[in-house]
Design a protein around this motif. Structure first.
Motif, PDB file in Angstrom:
ATOM      1  N   PRO A  39       0.832  -1.216   0.000  1.00 62.47           N
ATOM      2  CA  PRO A  39       0.000   0.000   0.000  1.00 62.47           C
ATOM      3  C   PRO A  39       0.858   1.254   0.000  1.00 62.47           C
ATOM      4  N   SER A  40       0.266   2.349  -0.449  1.00 60.38           N
ATOM      5  CA  SER A  40       0.956   3.631  -0.451  1.00 60.38           C
ATOM      6  C   SER A  40       1.197   4.084   0.984  1.00 60.38           C
ATOM      7  N   PRO A  41       2.144   5.027   1.205  1.00 59.32           N
ATOM      8  CA  PRO A  41       2.445   5.454   2.589  1.00 59.32           C
ATOM      9  C   PRO A  41       1.221   5.942   3.355  1.00 59.32           C
ATOM     10  N   GLU A  42       0.342   6.677   2.702  1.00 61.79           N
ATOM     11  CA  GLU A  42      -0.822   7.200   3.412  1.00 61.79           C
ATOM     12  C   GLU A  42      -1.820   6.099   3.730  1.00 61.79           C
ATOM     13  N   CYS A  43      -1.768   4.998   2.957  1.00 65.36           N
ATOM     14  CA  CYS A  43      -2.698   3.900   3.210  1.00 65.36           C
ATOM     15  C   CYS A  43      -2.111   2.852   4.143  1.00 65.36           C
ATOM     16  N   SER A  44      -0.788   2.816   4.247  1.00 61.23           N
ATOM     17  CA  SER A  44      -0.173   1.808   5.110  1.00 61.23           C
ATOM     18  C   SER A  44      -0.514   2.052   6.570  1.00 61.23           C
ATOM     19  N   ALA A  45      -0.685   3.359   6.965  1.00 61.95           N
ATOM     20  CA  ALA A  45      -1.041   3.679   8.345  1.00 61.95           C
ATOM     21  C   ALA A  45      -2.545   3.790   8.535  1.00 61.95           C
ATOM     22  N   ASN A  46      -3.280   3.728   7.445  1.00 57.44           N
ATOM     23  CA  ASN A  46      -4.724   3.881   7.538  1.00 57.44           C
ATOM     24  C   ASN A  46      -5.356   2.587   8.010  1.00 57.44           C
ATOM     25  N   VAL A  47      -6.391   2.735   8.780  1.00 56.40           N
ATOM     26  CA  VAL A  47      -7.077   1.555   9.280  1.00 56.40           C
ATOM     27  C   VAL A  47      -7.939   0.977   8.177  1.00 56.40           C
ATOM     28  N   THR A  48      -7.780  -0.289   7.936  1.00 60.29           N
ATOM     29  CA  THR A  48      -8.568  -0.946   6.896  1.00 60.29           C
ATOM     30  C   THR A  48      -9.984  -1.193   7.391  1.00 60.29           C
ATOM     31  N   GLU A  49     -10.793  -1.616   6.483  1.00 60.25           N
ATOM     32  CA  GLU A  49     -12.190  -1.864   6.829  1.00 60.25           C
ATOM     33  C   GLU A  49     -12.303  -2.927   7.908  1.00 60.25           C
ATOM     34  N   GLU A  50     -11.420  -3.927   7.821  1.00 61.50           N
ATOM     35  CA  GLU A  50     -11.501  -5.024   8.766  1.00 61.50           C
ATOM     36  C   GLU A  50     -11.018  -4.609  10.164  1.00 61.50           C
ATOM     37  N   SER A  51     -10.118  -3.593  10.227  1.00 62.75           N
ATOM     38  CA  SER A  51      -9.539  -3.225  11.514  1.00 62.75           C
ATOM     39  C   SER A  51     -10.243  -2.051  12.175  1.00 62.75           C
ATOM     40  N   LYS A  52     -11.329  -1.563  11.636  1.00 59.04           N
ATOM     41  CA  LYS A  52     -12.054  -0.451  12.244  1.00 59.04           C
ATOM     42  C   LYS A  52     -12.585  -0.858  13.614  1.00 59.04           C
ATOM     43  N   THR A  53     -12.639   0.140  14.519  1.00 54.52           N
ATOM     44  CA  THR A  53     -13.121  -0.126  15.863  1.00 54.52           C
ATOM     45  C   THR A  53     -14.632  -0.312  15.823  1.00 54.52           C
ATOM     46  N   ASN A  54     -15.098  -1.416  16.324  1.00 54.93           N
ATOM     47  CA  ASN A  54     -16.520  -1.696  16.358  1.00 54.93           C
ATOM     48  C   ASN A  54     -17.056  -1.448  17.759  1.00 54.93           C
ATOM     49  N   SER A  55     -18.353  -1.265  17.862  1.00 53.34           N
ATOM     50  CA  SER A  55     -18.983  -1.071  19.166  1.00 53.34           C
ATOM     51  C   SER A  55     -18.815  -2.323  20.006  1.00 53.34           C
ATOM     52  N   LEU A  56     -18.569  -2.088  21.327  1.00 54.25           N
ATOM     53  CA  LEU A  56     -18.392  -3.213  22.232  1.00 54.25           C
ATOM     54  C   LEU A  56     -19.753  -3.828  22.542  1.00 54.25           C
ATOM     55  N   SER A  57     -19.810  -5.144  22.529  1.00 54.31           N
ATOM     56  CA  SER A  57     -21.073  -5.836  22.779  1.00 54.31           C
ATOM     57  C   SER A  57     -21.062  -6.466  24.157  1.00 54.31           C
ATOM     58  N   ILE A  58     -22.191  -6.975  24.546  1.00 58.56           N
ATOM     59  CA  ILE A  58     -22.346  -7.578  25.869  1.00 58.56           C
ATOM     60  C   ILE A  58     -21.527  -8.857  26.005  1.00 58.56           C
ATOM     61  N   ASN A  59     -21.205  -9.478  24.883  1.00 61.76           N
ATOM     62  CA  ASN A  59     -20.461 -10.743  24.945  1.00 61.76           C
ATOM     63  C   ASN A  59     -19.103 -10.570  25.621  1.00 61.76           C
ATOM     64  N   SER A  60     -18.523  -9.388  25.484  1.00 60.62           N
ATOM     65  CA  SER A  60     -17.206  -9.152  26.070  1.00 60.62           C
ATOM     66  C   SER A  60     -17.261  -8.974  27.587  1.00 60.62           C
ATOM     67  N   PHE A  61     -18.442  -8.656  28.142  1.00 61.36           N
ATOM     68  CA  PHE A  61     -18.540  -8.344  29.568  1.00 61.36           C
ATOM     69  C   PHE A  61     -19.574  -9.214  30.282  1.00 61.36           C
ATOM     70  N   LEU A  62     -20.045 -10.244  29.626  1.00 67.80           N
ATOM     71  CA  LEU A  62     -21.118 -11.046  30.213  1.00 67.80           C
ATOM     72  C   LEU A  62     -20.686 -11.671  31.534  1.00 67.80           C
ATOM     73  N   GLY A  63     -19.477 -12.178  31.582  1.00 68.55           N
ATOM     74  CA  GLY A  63     -19.006 -12.780  32.840  1.00 68.55           C
ATOM     75  C   GLY A  63     -18.923 -11.782  33.961  1.00 68.55           C
ATOM     76  N   LEU A  64     -18.468 -10.579  33.632  1.00 70.13           N
ATOM     77  CA  LEU A  64     -18.359  -9.530  34.641  1.00 70.13           C
ATOM     78  C   LEU A  64     -19.729  -9.149  35.190  1.00 70.13           C
ATOM     79  N   PHE A  65     -20.719  -9.031  34.302  1.00 70.07           N
ATOM     80  CA  PHE A  65     -22.068  -8.691  34.726  1.00 70.07           C
ATOM     81  C   PHE A  65     -22.667  -9.787  35.603  1.00 70.07           C
TER      82      PHE A  65
END
Length: 913
Positions: free
Chosen positions: A775-801
């Motif tokens: 990828p070009s320099p400006e795209c090498s540091a860019n977050v790809t579609e797959e690496s975008k931050t997604n909203s946290l779901s309940i599955n990650s904290f179910l045990g804690l709850f």
């Protein structure tokens, strides 16, 4: 050979053979031995043998048969080594009602032959088993194309052998690239010159696997001598001959055999270990050496054994009827009902020919002789050895009258000395040379130059080739175990036209970013794909923005569960604290506000209210841990969302493009345009051809196109350059991948596929992709579609709850259990004998219990008495009550309520002396 003069009855036998050939001489010798043996056994019956030569001409053979019938009054006619000779003689025998025993059979079994020639007995089988054996050898070495050669005799052509071979090759996935038909040897005045002209036709062909189906002995000699002189017996060549030609090896001198060195032949197997064969062998050598002193070899061949067996068939048919005149019809029936083991093998007829296919032996011409290699057994395949020859068994692993089959194998495994004198298996195709290099087409009109780029060289007419595909081709050449001489040729046209040029043999191959499609595989052969491919939709993007961005770190379900847990924790804290803690008492609105404020402020560790109950402390500790995890996760997710650019596509699906009737772009030289029209049903007038990757950006900016459809590798290259302006969306339609193109059956395609797999396994292919598609320099540091931050779901904290909720619930149950225990203890001590309490209903009792739990008081008939404040309560809460420890009794009358506010906030007991 004549019967004895004192024989009362004489049977005349006619033989139509080629008396001048080695085979004919063997047949005559064998028949003379058989007739002489029969005449010596019987005193009152004799056999007379009359021989006529057919001169390898079916007309002469028919004339000879008629002469034997009319002039010599023969009872049976035997001989005839080819079907072209046997057919007219069988016709004459049928008309004259004279049985005919031929040493051959047609290559293809004729369905009505038994009805057409009822007096014909064929001491042979069709060629299907032999051609199956040849095809199995070809399959064992992986040869895909062969050249068939045969001599076109005046009346016979190929005798159907070619059709049988074609069918056998089709079963193994191979084919005949070319058929070389040699003119009849009798029609040639300058055999050497004609042979050279015919062999010159093979120089332009790729295959170097030759199968000689049929040729006379003289033609065979000229064929191999000229083939050797012209280089067709070299390193990459393989020659296979049928059993008819293999029989010539016994009659050829050493100089002729040396020109056939490396040839593989098929030979009918017969045992040499029986006592009958050994007795015949001794007689044959003695008689043959005496009659034909000029011959070098005195070994009997298969036709000599058949000739001997033919006489035995006739004699056994006449046994028991020596003194009886039998009709020719009866004699024919007796012949066809024969069942014995002769020198040539099992003699048993079915529908006019031998019922069992023969065992074959593969021989290899080495030096001035030949050696025998593997066996070929019908229905079993190749075998290195045979077992006990006297054992008969039809089960698996056995062959009737042959015995146990040892070391069975589907592939031919014999050690062969090939024409070049080595044991290294020939490739079976002509490796390109400097004089005839391999012409490879390269697409010169490509939309993405990172794959293939063709530029003008330094000199006029010179071209420079570069790109991922070209460099991959160079890497493949380093893996091949041979040097491939090639020449690139630029192709200025569509990819389909390039594929058709390989199909019509304008090009030997094509190297480039060529997609593997089903319709293309019908025309050419592709290598192993070196890149996955599919169709992706590229659209422009816009920055994602929202006034509700602060809610995106958590999903809606996560927010709901977090809020529910907060309210539940608030309730537990209030319930555990409101009896003993003045901060949690008072009017309802104050209690709710205080509990809510405490729980919410604890998220930020800003709560100031004092906790009295130990149970509450347990609940709050767990809740603080949950709050710490939640706030940390929320902060990290929101920070990522706000600092990393998030882009969303302007168009999300294909159907919206169709409905809006907007224009789309694609590479017009590829198959994509046709695919968009025929499969995705876009209108032709809405599809724009974009010829370069650099033109797509301009087309989007000018709103000339709303989307671009690119093959997956091209889409990745495009997004590596324009990641902040465009993205891919919609499902990806999968195709066969990118590969190199070769002609159908090309062995080089198989070698290239193996090389590509090797490059993929050792990481070379991945390195090339990283080099060309980084990828070009400006795209090498860019977050790809797959690496975008997604909203946290309940599955990650179910045990804690679950831990927090369970802790709060357990503390609540412990508090209730202890409160009920105190209540019943108070009831037993202070209300004993109070009958009015006994008469109270269940509802009233429940209300009294609830009020006790809420207020810490017991209500009896409108009176309110303070619950006893025994020291046990301090196991559950911290001291907030002040009293004089010297008092031994707490009087209910001395209880004073200081003020209404104190009553609402909490109860303080004043203890007086």
């Amino acid at each position: 050979v004549q019967a004895k003069e004192d024989d009362h009855k004489v049977t005349n036998i006619g033989a139509v053979i080629d008396v001048t050939s080695r085979t004919g001489k063997e047949e005559i010798t064998a028949m003379e031995i058989a007739v002489q043996s029969f005449n010596n056994k019987l005193n009152n019956h004799g056999l007379s043998l009359y021989v006529q030569s057919h001169g390898k001409d079916p007309m002469l053979a028919a004339a000879a048969a008629e002469k034997l019938i009319k002039e010599n009054n023969v009872t049976v006619i035997i001989g005839l080594e080819t079907w072209e000779l046997a057919a007219p003689v069988a016709e004459i025998g049928t008309r004259a009602r004279v049985p005919v025993l031929s040493f051959t059979a047609p290559s293809i079994t004729l369905p009505l032959s038994a009805l057409r020639w009822p007096f014909l007995a064929q001491m042979a089988n069709n060629d299907s088993e032999q051609m199956t054996c040849i095809a199995a050898i070809i399959r064992s070495y992986g040869w895909k194309k062969v050249i068939a050669i045969y001599e076109d005799e005046t009346y016979g052509g190929d005798s159907g052998k070619l059709a049988v071979l074609i069918e056998a090759l089709q079963d193994i996935g191979s084919e005949i690239e070319h058929t070389l038909v040699l003119p009849p040897i009798s029609s040639l005045s300058n055999t050497k010159e004609v042979m050279q002209e015919e062999l010159m036709k093979l120089l332009s062909l790729e295959s170097r696997v030759f199968v000689v189906l049929k040729a006379s002995s003289v033609m065979t000699i000229h064929l191999f001598e000229e083939a050797k002189n012209m280089g067709f017996m070299g390193r990459d060549s393989a020659w296979l001959i049928t059993d008819k030609i293999t029989t010539y090896l016994d009659s050829f001198n050493t100089s002729i055999i040396s020109s056939m060195a490396g040839v593989l032949g098929i030979k009918t197997y017969y045992t040499e270990n029986s006592s009958e064969y050994k007795s015949f062998y001794g007689q044959f050598k003695q008689v043959f050496r005496k009659k034909y002193e000029d011959e070098d070899n005195f070994e009997p061949g298969i036709y000599a054994l058949k000739a001997y067996d033919a006489i035995q068939i006739i004699t056994e048919a006449m046994e028991g009827m020596i003194n009886t005149n039998i009709s020719s019809k009866q004699l024919s029936e007796k012949i066809l009902s024969s069942n014995f083991t002769g020198l040539s093998g099992e003699i048993q007829f079915e529908r006019g020919m031998l019922s069992q296919n023969p065992t074959l032996r593969i021989v290899n011409v080495v030096g001035k002789k030949y050696k025998e290699l593997d066996f070929w057994l019908p229905s079993f395949g190749f075998s290195r050895s045979l077992g006990n020859e006297e054992t008969e068994h039809d089960g698996i692993g056995f062959s009737k009258n042959i015995g146990y089959v040892g070391n069975k194998s589907a592939d031919f495994t014999g050690t062969v000395i090939w024409p070049d004198g080595s044991k290294l298996v020939p490739k079976g195709w002509a490796i390109p040379t400097n004089t005839k290099p391999m012409i490879i087409g390269v697409p010169a009109r490509t939309a993405f130059e990172k794959f293939v780029k063709v530029d003008d060289g330094k000199h006029p007419g010179q071209k420079k080739y570069d790109g991922f595909c070209i460099e991959l081709f160079y890497e493949v050449l380093t893996v091949l175990d041979y040097d491939l001489i090639y020449q690139f040729d630029p192709h200025n046209g569509t990819y389909d036209e390039l594929v058709h040029k390989v199909y019509n043999k304008t090009y030997d191959a094509a190297v480039g970013d060529i997609t593997i499609l089903a319709n293309r595989t019908n025309l050419v052969e592709f290598t192993q794909p070196y890149a996955a491919t599919g169709l992706s939709m590229i659209v422009s993007v816009k920055p994602e923005s929202s006034e509700w961005m602060f809610l995106k770190p958590f999903t809606a379900k996560m927010w709901l569960v977090t809020g529910s847990l907060l309210i539940y924790t608030m309730f537990i804290v209030w319930f555990l604290e409101h009896q003993s803690n003045p901060n949690f008492r008072g009017p309802w609105n104050n209690q709710i506000g205080t509990a809510l404020w405490f729980t919410f402020s604890s998220i930020f560790f800003a709560h100031r209210e004092k906790i009295y109950s130990n149970l509450t402390r347990v609940v709050v500790v767990v809740w603080l841990f949950v709050a710490l995890i939640l706030t940390s996760s929320y902060t990290a997710s929101l920070t990522s969302m706000l600092t990393v650019q998030r882009l969303e596509p302007n168009v999300t699906d294909i159907e919206s493009l169709k409905r809006s009737n907007v224009k789309i772009g694609c590479d017009g030289d590829s198959f994509v345009r046709t695919y968009l029209e025929d499969v995705l049903k876009f209108e032709s007038y809405n599809i724009e051809n974009v010829n370069s990757e650099y033109n797509y950006e301009g087309e989007f900016k000018s709103n000339h196109i709303a989307a671009a459809f690119l093959e997956l590798p091209y889409g990745k290259v495009f997004l590596n350059r324009y990641c902040k302006k465009f993205t891919t969306t919609a499902p990806t339609y999968i195709f066969g991948g990118l590969g190199f193109v070769f002609q159908k059956g090309s062995p080089i395609a198989r070698d290239f596929s193996r090389a590509i797999l090797k490059l993929s396994e050792d990481g070379t292919l991945m390195s090339l992709e990283q080099k060309w598609f980084a990828p070009s320099p400006e795209c090498s540091a860019n977050v790809t579609e797959e690496s975008k931050t997604n909203s946290l779901s309940i599955n990650s904290f179910l045990g804690l709850f679950l831990i927090s909720g369970a802790t709060s619930t357990v503390c609540l149950l412990l508090f209730l259990a202890y409160s009920l225990k105190r209540y019943w203890h108070h009831e037993l001590e202070n209300n004993a004998g109070n009958l009015s309490l006994v008469d109270e209903g269940v509802l009233i009792k429940a209300m009294r219990v609830a009020k006790y739990i809420y207020n810490g008081k017991v209500c009896v008939q409108g009176e309110v008495s303070a619950a006893p404040r025994v020291p046990d309560i301090y196991e559950w809460s911290s001291p907030t009550w002040y009293y004089d420890r010297s008092s031994s009794h707490i009087s209910m009358e001395n209880l004073e309520v200081k003020s209404q506010a104190e009553t609402e906030i909490g109860i303080q007991l004043q203890v007086h002396n």
